[in-house]
Motif scaffolding. Structure first.
Motif, mmCIF file in Angstrom:
data_model
loop_
_atom_site.group_PDB
_atom_site.id
_atom_site.type_symbol
_atom_site.label_atom_id
_atom_site.label_comp_id
_atom_site.label_asym_id
_atom_site.label_seq_id
_atom_site.Cartn_x
_atom_site.Cartn_y
_atom_site.Cartn_z
ATOM 1 N N MET A 152 0.847 -1.191 0.000
ATOM 2 C CA MET A 152 0.000 0.000 0.000
ATOM 3 C C MET A 152 0.882 1.240 0.000
ATOM 4 N N GLY A 153 0.588 2.204 -0.894
ATOM 5 C CA GLY A 153 1.388 3.407 -0.997
ATOM 6 C C GLY A 153 1.107 4.402 0.116
ATOM 7 N N ILE A 154 1.940 5.420 0.173
ATOM 8 C CA ILE A 154 1.777 6.466 1.171
ATOM 9 C C ILE A 154 0.697 7.431 0.713
ATOM 10 N N SER A 155 -0.231 7.740 1.594
ATOM 11 C CA SER A 155 -1.317 8.648 1.240
ATOM 12 C C SER A 155 -0.812 10.090 1.172
ATOM 13 N N ARG A 156 -1.602 10.922 0.554
ATOM 14 C CA ARG A 156 -1.253 12.342 0.469
ATOM 15 C C ARG A 156 -1.152 12.958 1.862
ATOM 16 N N GLN A 157 -2.070 12.560 2.755
ATOM 17 C CA GLN A 157 -2.052 13.102 4.107
ATOM 18 C C GLN A 157 -0.782 12.695 4.858
ATOM 19 N N GLN A 158 -0.370 11.426 4.678
ATOM 20 C CA GLN A 158 0.870 10.974 5.323
ATOM 21 C C GLN A 158 2.070 11.746 4.798
ATOM 22 N N HIS A 159 2.081 11.973 3.498
ATOM 23 C CA HIS A 159 3.183 12.702 2.894
ATOM 24 C C HIS A 159 3.233 14.139 3.410
ATOM 25 N N GLU A 160 2.076 14.786 3.486
ATOM 26 C CA GLU A 160 2.026 16.162 3.967
ATOM 27 C C GLU A 160 2.439 16.251 5.428
ATOM 28 N N PHE A 161 2.010 15.262 6.230
ATOM 29 C CA PHE A 161 2.369 15.269 7.642
ATOM 30 C C PHE A 161 3.867 15.044 7.823
ATOM 31 N N ALA A 162 4.447 14.159 7.015
ATOM 32 C CA ALA A 162 5.885 13.918 7.088
ATOM 33 C C ALA A 162 6.660 15.188 6.744
ATOM 34 N N GLU A 163 6.184 15.908 5.744
ATOM 35 C CA GLU A 163 6.838 17.162 5.378
ATOM 36 C C GLU A 163 6.712 18.192 6.501
ATOM 37 N N PHE A 164 5.545 18.232 7.124
ATOM 38 C CA PHE A 164 5.334 19.156 8.244
ATOM 39 C C PHE A 164 6.294 18.824 9.395
ATOM 40 N N GLN A 165 6.414 17.544 9.724
ATOM 41 C CA GLN A 165 7.319 17.137 10.795
ATOM 42 C C GLN A 165 8.761 17.492 10.465
ATOM 43 N N ALA A 166 9.147 17.308 9.209
ATOM 44 C CA ALA A 166 10.513 17.615 8.796
ATOM 45 C C ALA A 166 10.802 19.108 8.942
ATOM 46 N N ARG A 167 9.851 19.942 8.531
ATOM 47 C CA ARG A 167 10.041 21.394 8.647
ATOM 48 C C ARG A 167 10.124 21.815 10.109
#
Length: 215
Positions: A1-16
């Motif tokens: 199962m791929g990474i959802s858009r929400q997971q990707h956005e949250f990961a980017e938020f955490q990184a920032r």
């Protein structure tokens, strides 16, 4: 199962956020700004509006669900160890709680340490409570909720009132997210009953979602 858009956005938020907080020598004002930005990762409660007010000299924010009971209110206290965070940090969380309870929630922007050491935070909690009384709310119809240190204030407020000999039937809900369990502890100032709750199904014994009374 791929990474959802929400997971990707949250990961980017955490990184920032991690990049900002990882800079050595940050002053307290910057740290507070970073902490306040955490709420951007949470969802807005539907059907809830907000209004800033002066609660007897204490800044506060009403979270107002559609169809809220006009005779009842919650006092909500934010997290941050009494050093960081603000009423904006817990705005969405308080809105979700208010919507679930069907009542307004007043998010209190209590003073922070070290500029304002204890008991300034409890004093502000009491001031906001007395402001609600001046607005026509009865003590029995005022509850208190809080997140982390705010949970401590939610419990300390009715205890302070009781110590002064004032009648109060307000219940307190103190929430704390630990490293292994997203449980929250509810303490009643009337019965001393402690109930632990999780996101599980409604319990037939307690009548609350996922709650049980410990042995």
């Amino acid at each position: 199962m791929g990474i959802s858009r929400q997971q990707h956005e949250f990961a980017e938020f955490q990184a920032r956020t991690s990049a900002k907080s990882g800079v050595p020598g940050l002053d307290l004002a910057v740290v507070r700004d970073i902490i306040d930005s955490y709420q951007r990762a949470s969802t807005e409660p539907e059907g809830v509006s907000y209004a800033e007010v002066d609660a007897g000299g204490v800044p506060a924010l009403w979270a107002i669900p559609e169809g809220a009971d006009p005779d009842k209110a919650l006092l909500h206290f934010h997290f941050g160890g009494s050093v960081t965070a603000s009423m904006y940090s817990d705005r969405k969380a308080a809105g979700h709680i208010a919507k679930a309870a069907g009542v307004r929630s007043l998010v209190v922007d209590f003073r922070l340490a070290p500029e304002h050491p204890y008991p300034a935070q409890v004093d502000d909690a009491e001031t906001a409570y007395r402001w609600l009384l001046s607005q026509g709310y009865e003590p029995k119809n005022i509850g208190s909720t809080g997140h982390s240190i705010g949970g401590t204030l939610a419990v300390m407020l009715p205890l302070r009132l009781l110590a002064k000999g004032e009648a109060t039937r307000a219940r307190s809900s103190a929430s704390r997210r630990g490293p292994t369990s997203p449980s929250r502890t509810l303490r009643s100032t009337r019965t001393k009953t402690t109930t632990r709750c999780s996101a599980g199904p409604r319990s037939s014994s307690s009548g609350q979602p996922g709650c049980r009374t410990p042995p």
